[in-house]
Motif scaffolding. Structure first.
Motif, PDB file in Angstrom:
ATOM      1  N   GLU A 175      12.535  14.476   2.863  1.00 48.81           N
ATOM      2  CA  GLU A 175      13.425  14.943   3.932  1.00 48.81           C
ATOM      3  C   GLU A 175      13.255  14.120   5.199  1.00 48.81           C
ATOM      4  OE1 GLU A 175      12.576  19.086   4.214  1.00 48.81           O
ATOM      5  OE2 GLU A 175      14.138  19.614   2.761  1.00 48.81           O
ATOM      6  N   PHE A 176      11.981  13.781   5.509  1.00 53.97           N
ATOM      7  CA  PHE A 176      11.732  12.991   6.712  1.00 53.97           C
ATOM      8  C   PHE A 176      12.452  11.649   6.629  1.00 53.97           C
ATOM      9  CE2 PHE A 176       9.106   9.733   8.852  1.00 53.97           C
ATOM     10  CZ  PHE A 176       9.314  10.147  10.149  1.00 53.97           C
ATOM     11  N   PHE A 177      12.306  10.953   5.491  1.00 53.55           N
ATOM     12  CA  PHE A 177      12.928   9.633   5.400  1.00 53.55           C
ATOM     13  C   PHE A 177      14.442   9.726   5.340  1.00 53.55           C
ATOM     14  CE2 PHE A 177       8.573   8.570   4.347  1.00 53.55           C
ATOM     15  CZ  PHE A 177       8.405   7.499   5.217  1.00 53.55           C
ATOM     16  N   ARG A 233      -2.321  20.222  10.031  1.00 50.84           N
ATOM     17  CA  ARG A 233      -2.972  20.090   8.725  1.00 50.84           C
ATOM     18  C   ARG A 233      -4.274  19.320   8.820  1.00 50.84           C
ATOM     19  NH1 ARG A 233       2.410  19.169   5.061  1.00 50.84           N
ATOM     20  NH2 ARG A 233       3.247  21.216   5.543  1.00 50.84           N
ATOM     21  N   ARG A 243       0.852  -1.196   0.000  1.00 49.97           N
ATOM     22  CA  ARG A 243       0.000   0.000   0.000  1.00 49.97           C
ATOM     23  C   ARG A 243       0.874   1.227   0.000  1.00 49.97           C
ATOM     24  NH1 ARG A 243      -2.846  -0.949   5.272  1.00 49.97           N
ATOM     25  NH2 ARG A 243      -3.719   1.140   5.087  1.00 49.97           N
ATOM     26  N   LEU A 259      -2.967   3.477   8.137  1.00 49.02           N
ATOM     27  CA  LEU A 259      -2.518   3.901   6.815  1.00 49.02           C
ATOM     28  C   LEU A 259      -1.338   3.076   6.319  1.00 49.02           C
ATOM     29  CD1 LEU A 259      -2.794   7.769   7.158  1.00 49.02           C
ATOM     30  CD2 LEU A 259      -4.389   6.189   6.107  1.00 49.02           C
ATOM     31  N   GLY A 260      -0.807   2.214   7.168  1.00 54.43           N
ATOM     32  CA  GLY A 260       0.300   1.363   6.735  1.00 54.43           C
ATOM     33  C   GLY A 260       1.659   2.016   6.861  1.00 54.43           C
ATOM     34  N   THR A 261       1.689   3.280   7.281  1.00 54.88           N
ATOM     35  CA  THR A 261       2.985   3.960   7.389  1.00 54.88           C
ATOM     36  C   THR A 261       3.831   3.387   8.522  1.00 54.88           C
ATOM     37  OG1 THR A 261       1.826   5.643   8.641  1.00 54.88           O
ATOM     38  CG2 THR A 261       2.329   6.153   6.367  1.00 54.88           C
ATOM     39  N   ALA A 279      13.136  15.651  13.609  1.00 53.93           N
ATOM     40  CA  ALA A 279      12.414  15.462  12.342  1.00 53.93           C
ATOM     41  C   ALA A 279      11.059  14.816  12.595  1.00 53.93           C
ATOM     42  CB  ALA A 279      13.239  14.598  11.402  1.00 53.93           C
ATOM     43  N   ARG A 308       1.054  18.130  -1.763  1.00 51.30           N
ATOM     44  CA  ARG A 308       0.858  17.060  -0.776  1.00 51.30           C
ATOM     45  C   ARG A 308       0.926  15.712  -1.483  1.00 51.30           C
ATOM     46  NH1 ARG A 308      -2.464  19.677   3.494  1.00 51.30           N
ATOM     47  NH2 ARG A 308      -1.211  21.529   3.787  1.00 51.30           N
ATOM     48  N   GLU A 329       8.775  17.221   1.883  1.00 50.27           N
ATOM     49  CA  GLU A 329       8.741  16.928   3.323  1.00 50.27           C
ATOM     50  C   GLU A 329       8.871  15.439   3.586  1.00 50.27           C
ATOM     51  OE1 GLU A 329       6.036  20.686   4.914  1.00 50.27           O
ATOM     52  OE2 GLU A 329       5.089  18.822   4.285  1.00 50.27           O
ATOM     53  N   THR A 364      16.191  11.922   6.913  1.00 47.02           N
ATOM     54  CA  THR A 364      16.655  12.188   8.280  1.00 47.02           C
ATOM     55  C   THR A 364      16.590  10.941   9.152  1.00 47.02           C
ATOM     56  OG1 THR A 364      15.626  14.341   8.001  1.00 47.02           O
ATOM     57  CG2 THR A 364      16.510  13.832  10.172  1.00 47.02           C
ATOM     58  N   SER A 389       2.539   3.940   1.383  1.00 45.91           N
ATOM     59  CA  SER A 389       2.788   4.127   2.804  1.00 45.91           C
ATOM     60  C   SER A 389       3.611   5.362   3.107  1.00 45.91           C
ATOM     61  CB  SER A 389       3.502   2.906   3.368  1.00 45.91           C
ATOM     62  OG  SER A 389       2.671   1.802   3.227  1.00 45.91           O
ATOM     63  N   LEU A 390       3.323   6.426   2.406  1.00 42.81           N
ATOM     64  CA  LEU A 390       3.983   7.680   2.781  1.00 42.81           C
ATOM     65  C   LEU A 390       2.929   8.549   3.452  1.00 42.81           C
ATOM     66  CD1 LEU A 390       6.079   8.299  -0.411  1.00 42.81           C
ATOM     67  CD2 LEU A 390       6.780   7.227   1.708  1.00 42.81           C
ATOM     68  N   TYR A 391       3.376   9.694   3.961  1.00 43.36           N
ATOM     69  CA  TYR A 391       2.437  10.573   4.650  1.00 43.36           C
ATOM     70  C   TYR A 391       1.727  11.453   3.645  1.00 43.36           C
ATOM     71  CZ  TYR A 391       4.706   8.735   8.679  1.00 43.36           C
ATOM     72  OH  TYR A 391       5.178   7.871   9.617  1.00 43.36           O
ATOM     73  N   ASP A 433      -0.406  13.723   4.046  1.00 44.74           N
ATOM     74  CA  ASP A 433      -0.598  15.133   4.389  1.00 44.74           C
ATOM     75  C   ASP A 433       0.732  15.896   4.432  1.00 44.74           C
ATOM     76  OD1 ASP A 433       0.146  13.655   6.558  1.00 44.74           O
ATOM     77  OD2 ASP A 433      -1.139  14.673   8.001  1.00 44.74           O
ATOM     78  N   LEU A 434       1.802  15.212   4.082  1.00 42.70           N
ATOM     79  CA  LEU A 434       3.071  15.921   3.955  1.00 42.70           C
ATOM     80  C   LEU A 434       3.344  16.133   2.468  1.00 42.70           C
ATOM     81  CD1 LEU A 434       5.522  14.283   6.540  1.00 42.70           C
ATOM     82  CD2 LEU A 434       3.856  16.090   6.870  1.00 42.70           C
ATOM     83  N   HIS A 493       1.229  16.962  10.912  1.00 42.45           N
ATOM     84  CA  HIS A 493      -0.015  16.179  10.953  1.00 42.45           C
ATOM     85  C   HIS A 493      -1.099  16.924  11.728  1.00 42.45           C
ATOM     86  CE1 HIS A 493       1.821  12.867   9.073  1.00 42.45           C
ATOM     87  NE2 HIS A 493       2.418  12.323  10.123  1.00 42.45           N
ATOM     88  N   ILE A 525       6.768   1.136   7.355  1.00 37.83           N
ATOM     89  CA  ILE A 525       8.090   1.653   6.976  1.00 37.83           C
ATOM     90  C   ILE A 525       8.800   2.289   8.161  1.00 37.83           C
ATOM     91  CG2 ILE A 525       8.217   1.883   4.480  1.00 37.83           C
ATOM     92  CD1 ILE A 525       6.898   4.526   4.691  1.00 37.83           C
TER      93      ILE A 525
END
Lengths: 306, 367
Positions: free
Chosen positions: A96-98, B17, A82, B200-202, B6, A127, A93, A100, A84-86, A88-89, B14, B205
């Motif tokens: 950069e998050f991953f 928003r 699926r 959400l499956g996040t 981070a 987004r 973003e 970091t 699997s990223l954010y 709403d980012l 989150h 990861i």
């Protein structure tokens, strides 16, 4: 680079995969091909340490994935089935998050993701949830690659993506392979098998065959006859009456798998006599899909007979 | 440390928003404060009063004037028969009736006058307060009229309320609202924010990354600690400006104790998220397991001492019960830590227990 040894896993008593053993060499582009529910995701989740196997062992770059899960987590790039990223980012973003959390600056490995990411560049501030399916996959791939993993594990990356994006995606994988990344990819689309170095065909939690695409075609022990007609449904019915063999429609064609040689012109005549007038039969070159269809059905028949 | 920062940054994205999260975080506290401060009140102002005056004249009118000159009552109806009086009650046009009998002035000076007060008992709390209020005003007025007060003076009692002399209900509600808000917001939002990653499956990861579980959990909770402190400050300011509720004790102590209580609520949220797999389950669990007990059993609305024994026992495991004692002590009584170390210790124990349980139940893999 990756080795599965007699791996088994059950969910609530139902076996998802059993007796799985295969190896993936360094720098290989390895495909795991099979229908939904075959156990592809389970195998990948065991490798990426998010699931524990019930039996057997799995090794990642010489490290046991259960005991040494921290090593795996540092060195694997994983793209789950699926998205699997954010959502709403924004694109940048997320990246950069991953970067970091994997403790690498984006610039350091930018060369690795450049080809993928350059197409996302114009949408950097959008987004992630607002991207198209193909773009989402590219972003997910970029995020999975940002720490220059030794092995890239992609679970159905092209599922639900349009044909053009799928082709692009495979081109990107080839490009990554040329940079020395070992890639494991699963897909339900059999036509993608020919794009891999080696493939494993998996069905009902068991590996049916592991070989190169050419090797799999070579093992095909039947003759494939391509039957062209507009009246596919009637033709299939007619073939079923005539033979005890398998026949499937592939787009505008029917492929008939014959264990013995038949005369195409006499088959044409017989079909015409049954009212299918626009038919033409010819001996065809079997493709990997034909081998899979044949393998999967024979294994089902064997299983039911048990 | 860089990863932690981070992660916290991502969490703030989150939160800011998502309109719903913002609404719960900042809308709910103010709505509750206003609701409890204004709507749910036991103070009485301008209650509707009717009069059945059977001996009209200067003398009786003076009494009625005296009653309506207080802010307690407003004269809405004058009636002339029992039937009319009942009719007014039935239409809810008055809460209380004052019946002045015939020959009131003569009887009064003979010391035989009696006034009948009839209150609408369909709201028993209000009826009791109104009847007592009316009685008080009439007694005071009578004393002023008697030339020789000693003759009718009996033993009088006078009650003085300590800590809340005007019995203002808002003084009671502000600490209660802060308690509920801190409990609900932190438990609900933290459990939802963790289960959201599962849904959400996040989370998959995040598992397949070098991030330590402690960084993930702390990174999730840190924003809520900051925002809750901000929240508590806003509530206290609104309480001070709008409802004139001061903090009598040390503000510093109040914030430290609030921080402890926030941690209790957050660790409960983490615990819920280890059990729940979807945001909806997390929401249900935190609302139903927390909201009702927190409101009903913490002593916020119903005094614990008047509960049946089993409920009193249950109330002991509700963190809000102990925090309510602390916050009331600081805000209303101006007490210091020496008077609430026991409650503080209980909260600390609960927090440590919940954190320990969460760590034990936290998974580093799926399933």
């Amino acid at each position: 680079m990756v080795r599965y040894e007699n791996i088994g896993k059950s969910y609530e008593g139902y076996p998802a995969v059993s007796h799985i053993s295969f190896e993936v060499g360094e720098g290989e582009l390895f495909g795991l091909i099979g229908p939904d529910g075959a156990g592809k995701s389970t195998l990948f989740r065991i490798l990426t340490t998010v699931l524990l196997p019930d039996e057997g062992h799995c090794f990642f770059d010489g490290h046991d994935v259960v005991k040494d899960y921290k090593y795996v987590r540092r060195n694997v790039g994983y793209m789950p089935g699926r998205f699997s990223l954010y959502q709403d980012l924004s694109v940048i973003e997320n990246l950069e998050f991953f970067a970091t959390i994997f403790q690498t600056p984006i610039e350091e490995n930018y060369d690795l993701i450049k080809d993928v990411y350059k197409q996302l560049k114009p949408f950097e501030d959008r987004r992630a949830g607002a991207l198209s399916g193909g773009m989402k996959q590219k972003l997910a791939l970029s995020c999975a690659l940002i720490h220059r993993p030794k092995v890239l594990v992609l679970d159905e990356p092209t599922f639900g993506v349009d044909a053009v994006s799928r082709k692009e995606f495979w081109d990107m994988l080839k490009n990554l392979k040329s940079k020395g990344v070992t890639i494991l990819v699963s897909t339900p689309y059999m036509d993608e098998a020919s794009l891999c170095d080696r493939v494993a065909l998996i069905q009902n939690g068991q590996i049916l065959m592991v070989d190169t695409p050419e090797g799999i075609i070579r093992r095909f022990d039947k003759r494939m006859y391509a039957i062209q007609t507009q009246r596919i449904y009637q033709a299939l019915n007619a073939l079923q009456e005539m033979y005890d063999w398998q026949a499937y429609s592939f787009g505008q064609e029917i492929h008939l798998y014959a264990p013995e040689t038949i005369d195409p012109s006499s088959l044409t005549d017989r079909l015409k006599a049954m009212g299918i007038e626009d038919v033409s039969v010819s001996l065809g070159e079997p493709e990997i899909e034909d081998c899979f269809m044949d393998l999967m059905v024979s294994s089902n028949i064997a299983e039911n007979a048990e | 440390m860089k990863e932690f920062r981070a992660f916290v940054k991502k969490e703030f994205h989150h939160i800011f928003r998502d309109k719903r999260t913002l609404l719960v975080l900042f809308g709910m506290p103010l709505a509750q404060l206003i609701l409890f401060g204004y709507a749910i009140t036991t103070e009485v102002e301008n209650a509707k009063m009717m009069v059945w005056n059977q001996s009209p004249g200067q003398f009786s009118n003076a009494l009625i004037d005296k009653m309506i000159s207080s802010e307690f009552f407003t004269l809405t109806e004058s009636v002339n028969s029992r039937k009319e009086m009942l009719d007014v009650f039935r239409k809810s046009k008055a809460h209380i009736a004052v019946v002045i009998p015939q020959n009131f002035e003569e009887d009064f000076y003979r010391g035989e006058a009696s006034i009948q007060i009839i209150a609408d008992g369909s709201d028993p709390n209000l009826a009791t307060i109104l009847a007592a209020g009316a009685k008080g005003i009439i007694m005071t007025w009578m004393k002023g009229k008697i030339l020789n007060p000693v003759s009718i003076e009996t033993i009088g009692t006078s009650v003085r309320w300590h800590y809340n002399p005007d019995l203002k209900s808002v003084l009671m509600f502000v600490p209660g609202v802060i308690t509920i808000i801190l409990m609900l917001v932190n438990t609900t939002l933290s459990s939802i924010s963790i289960t959201r990653e599962k849904e959400l499956g996040t989370i998959e990861i995040l598992y397949v990354s070098p991030l330590k579980p402690s960084v993930i959990i702390l990174g999730k909770l840190a924003p809520f600690v900051l925002l809750s402190i901000l929240n508590a400050t806003v509530i206290l300011l609104v309480a001070y400006v709008v409802f004139e509720v001061p903090v009598n004790g040390s503000v510093m102590l109040l914030f430290l104790e609030s921080l402890l209580f926030i941690l209790t609520a957050l660790s409960l949220g983490v615990l819920i998220s280890t059990v729940a797999n979807t945001q909806q389950t997390a929401l249900m669990l935190s609302l139903f397991s927390m909201m009702l007990p927190t409101i009903l059993l913490s002593g916020f609305i119903f005094p614990i001492s008047s509960m049946p024994v089993p409920l009193q026992v249950i109330s002991n495991i509700i963190p809000a019960r102990w925090f309510l004692v602390i916050i009331k002590g600081i805000m209303l009584k101006g007490l210091g830590i020496e008077y609430m170390w026991k409650e503080t210790a209980i909260l600390m124990g609960m927090t440590l227990f919940l954190i320990g349980l969460s760590i034990k139940k936290y998974k580093i893999r799926l399933q």
